[in-house]
Write a protein that holds these residues in place. Structure first.
Motif, PDB file in Angstrom:
ATOM      1  N   PHE A 123       1.083  -5.706 -25.618  1.00  0.00           N
ATOM      2  CA  PHE A 123       0.769  -4.314 -25.915  1.00  0.00           C
ATOM      3  C   PHE A 123       0.454  -4.174 -27.399  1.00  0.00           C
ATOM      4  N   PRO A 124      -0.316  -3.154 -27.768  1.00  0.00           N
ATOM      5  CA  PRO A 124      -0.573  -2.929 -29.198  1.00  0.00           C
ATOM      6  C   PRO A 124       0.731  -2.571 -29.913  1.00  0.00           C
ATOM      7  N   LYS A 125       0.712  -2.675 -31.224  1.00  0.00           N
ATOM      8  CA  LYS A 125       1.914  -2.408 -32.019  1.00  0.00           C
ATOM      9  C   LYS A 125       2.358  -0.959 -31.830  1.00  0.00           C
ATOM     10  N   VAL A 126       3.640  -0.799 -31.569  1.00  0.00           N
ATOM     11  CA  VAL A 126       4.235   0.517 -31.397  1.00  0.00           C
ATOM     12  C   VAL A 126       5.204   0.742 -32.548  1.00  0.00           C
ATOM     13  N   ASN A 127       5.036   1.860 -33.244  1.00  0.00           N
ATOM     14  CA  ASN A 127       5.971   2.217 -34.297  1.00  0.00           C
ATOM     15  C   ASN A 127       7.185   2.867 -33.646  1.00  0.00           C
ATOM     16  N   PRO A 128       8.390   2.410 -33.961  1.00  0.00           N
ATOM     17  CA  PRO A 128       9.583   2.949 -33.293  1.00  0.00           C
ATOM     18  C   PRO A 128       9.853   4.396 -33.709  1.00  0.00           C
ATOM     19  N   GLN A 158      14.436   5.349 -25.286  1.00  0.00           N
ATOM     20  CA  GLN A 158      14.129   5.012 -23.900  1.00  0.00           C
ATOM     21  C   GLN A 158      13.534   6.235 -23.235  1.00  0.00           C
ATOM     22  N   PHE A 159      12.555   5.989 -22.383  1.00  0.00           N
ATOM     23  CA  PHE A 159      11.964   7.062 -21.602  1.00  0.00           C
ATOM     24  C   PHE A 159      11.398   6.472 -20.327  1.00  0.00           C
ATOM     25  N   ILE A 160      11.212   7.319 -19.339  1.00  0.00           N
ATOM     26  CA  ILE A 160      10.695   6.873 -18.043  1.00  0.00           C
ATOM     27  C   ILE A 160       9.300   7.440 -17.858  1.00  0.00           C
ATOM     28  N   LEU A 161       8.361   6.541 -17.604  1.00  0.00           N
ATOM     29  CA  LEU A 161       6.973   6.924 -17.368  1.00  0.00           C
ATOM     30  C   LEU A 161       6.629   6.727 -15.898  1.00  0.00           C
ATOM     31  N   PRO A 162       6.110   7.751 -15.239  1.00  0.00           N
ATOM     32  CA  PRO A 162       5.618   7.540 -13.885  1.00  0.00           C
ATOM     33  C   PRO A 162       4.241   6.887 -13.951  1.00  0.00           C
ATOM     34  N   VAL A 163       4.103   5.728 -13.358  1.00  0.00           N
ATOM     35  CA  VAL A 163       2.829   4.986 -13.382  1.00  0.00           C
ATOM     36  C   VAL A 163       2.227   5.011 -11.991  1.00  0.00           C
ATOM     37  N   PRO A 195       0.807  -1.230   0.000  1.00  0.00           N
ATOM     38  CA  PRO A 195       0.000   0.000   0.000  1.00  0.00           C
ATOM     39  C   PRO A 195       0.838   1.279   0.000  1.00  0.00           C
ATOM     40  N   GLU A 196       2.076   1.205   0.472  1.00  0.00           N
ATOM     41  CA  GLU A 196       2.926   2.396   0.481  1.00  0.00           C
ATOM     42  C   GLU A 196       3.470   2.718  -0.907  1.00  0.00           C
ATOM     43  N   LEU A 197       3.340   1.792  -1.816  1.00  0.00           N
ATOM     44  CA  LEU A 197       3.827   1.973  -3.185  1.00  0.00           C
ATOM     45  C   LEU A 197       2.714   2.616  -4.006  1.00  0.00           C
ATOM     46  N   ASP A 198       2.813   3.922  -4.264  1.00  0.00           N
ATOM     47  CA  ASP A 198       1.752   4.608  -4.995  1.00  0.00           C
ATOM     48  C   ASP A 198       2.127   4.924  -6.443  1.00  0.00           C
ATOM     49  N   THR A 199       3.423   5.088  -6.717  1.00  0.00           N
ATOM     50  CA  THR A 199       3.878   5.395  -8.078  1.00  0.00           C
ATOM     51  C   THR A 199       5.144   4.603  -8.363  1.00  0.00           C
ATOM     52  N   ILE A 200       5.189   4.048  -9.553  1.00  0.00           N
ATOM     53  CA  ILE A 200       6.394   3.344  -9.997  1.00  0.00           C
ATOM     54  C   ILE A 200       6.869   4.016 -11.273  1.00  0.00           C
ATOM     55  N   ASP A 201       8.144   4.338 -11.321  1.00  0.00           N
ATOM     56  CA  ASP A 201       8.729   4.840 -12.557  1.00  0.00           C
ATOM     57  C   ASP A 201       9.147   3.630 -13.380  1.00  0.00           C
ATOM     58  N   VAL A 202       8.637   3.562 -14.599  1.00  0.00           N
ATOM     59  CA  VAL A 202       8.934   2.439 -15.479  1.00  0.00           C
ATOM     60  C   VAL A 202       9.739   2.957 -16.662  1.00  0.00           C
ATOM     61  N   LYS A 203      10.937   2.390 -16.843  1.00  0.00           N
ATOM     62  CA  LYS A 203      11.737   2.739 -18.020  1.00  0.00           C
ATOM     63  C   LYS A 203      11.258   1.876 -19.179  1.00  0.00           C
ATOM     64  N   VAL A 204      10.765   2.557 -20.214  1.00  0.00           N
ATOM     65  CA  VAL A 204      10.249   1.871 -21.397  1.00  0.00           C
ATOM     66  C   VAL A 204      11.273   2.023 -22.510  1.00  0.00           C
ATOM     67  N   THR A 205      11.656   0.906 -23.094  1.00  0.00           N
ATOM     68  CA  THR A 205      12.583   0.907 -24.221  1.00  0.00           C
ATOM     69  C   THR A 205      11.833   0.403 -25.442  1.00  0.00           C
ATOM     70  N   VAL A 206      11.809   1.222 -26.497  1.00  0.00           N
ATOM     71  CA  VAL A 206      11.191   0.821 -27.758  1.00  0.00           C
ATOM     72  C   VAL A 206      12.329   0.571 -28.736  1.00  0.00           C
ATOM     73  N   PHE A 207      12.444  -0.668 -29.193  1.00  0.00           N
ATOM     74  CA  PHE A 207      13.521  -1.054 -30.089  1.00  0.00           C
ATOM     75  C   PHE A 207      13.139  -0.789 -31.546  1.00  0.00           C
ATOM     76  N   PRO A 208      14.119  -0.717 -32.459  1.00  0.00           N
ATOM     77  CA  PRO A 208      13.822  -0.449 -33.866  1.00  0.00           C
ATOM     78  C   PRO A 208      12.902  -1.489 -34.522  1.00  0.00           C
TER      79      PRO A 208
END
Length: 161
Positions: free
Chosen positions: A132-137, A148-153, A86-99
Motif C-alpha cells: 500500500f502507499p505510505k500512510v501517515n499515522p 483502528q477502524f472497520i471498512l466495509p469492502v 459468490p454469496e460473499l458480497d461485502t467483507i468488513d476489514v479491520k484496518v490498524t494503522v500503527f505509529p
C-alpha cells in the motif's frame, strides 16, 4: 497606641497564610490531565498523500476512508474471491494503522460465516493486501498513535465466461 504594634504583629502572622500556595503534586496534575483527555478521538486522522492537501478534518477523514476502500477493492478485484464465494458480497476489514506507518488488515466475519471457509478467505486477503502507499499515522497531542477502524469492502462480482 500601645496596642498598635501588637495588632501589626498579629496581622503579620495571619497574613502569611495568604502567601502560602498549595502546589499540587505532579501525580495529581498528571491524573487530572489524563482524565481530561478524550482517548477515543484523535487530533488528526491517518492520511495518504492524495488527502494531504485537504485542510478540513472531516473531509480529510472521508477522503482517507474512500481511498483505503478503493485500494482494497482494487487489490481484491484481481482475485478469484467473488468466483469462489459468490454469496460473499461485502467483507468488513479491520484496518490498524500503527505509529510507525505500518498497517495490518484483519477480516471481520459475521457469526453466520459457515457458508465459506474463513481461513481461506483470510489467507487470500492477507496475500492481496500488501504494497500500500505510505500512510501517515493519526496524531494525538503531537504524537503518532495507533488507530483502528472497520471498512466495509464490496467485492465486485466477476462474470464467468
Amino acid at each position: 497606641m500601645k496596642q498598635f504594634p501588637f495588632f501589626l504583629v498579629l496581622l503579620f502572622f495571619n497574613s502569611c497564610q495568604y502567601f502560602e500556595k498549595q502546589v499540587p503534586s505532579e501525580k495529581e496534575l498528571l491524573q487530572k490531565e489524563l482524565k481530561s483527555i478524550n482517548w477515543k478521538v484523535v487530533d488528526e486522522y491517518p492520511s495518504v498523500l492524495d488527502c494531504e492537501k485537504i485542510s478540513d478534518k472531516k473531509q480529510r477523514q472521508k477522503c482517507f476512508f474512500e481511498v483505503m476502500a478503493q485500494l482494497i477493492q482494487q487489490k481484491l478485484d484481481i482475485d478469484s474471491l467473488s468466483i469462489m464465494y459468490p454469496e460473499l458480497d461485502t467483507i468488513d476489514v479491520k484496518v490498524t494503522v500503527f505509529p510507525n506507518a505500518t498497517m495490518k488488515f484483519e477480516p471481520q466475519f459475521s457469526k453466520d460465516s459457515v457458508k465459506y471457509d474463513t481461513t481461506k478467505v483470510d489467507s487470500m486477503l492477507q496475500a492481496r493486501l500488501v504494497d500500500f502507499p505510505k500512510v501517515n499515522p493519526a496524531i494525538k497531542r503531537g504524537v503518532p498513535v495507533k488507530t483502528q477502524f472497520i471498512l466495509p469492502v464490496i467485492i465486485k462480482a466477476k462474470k464467468v465466461k
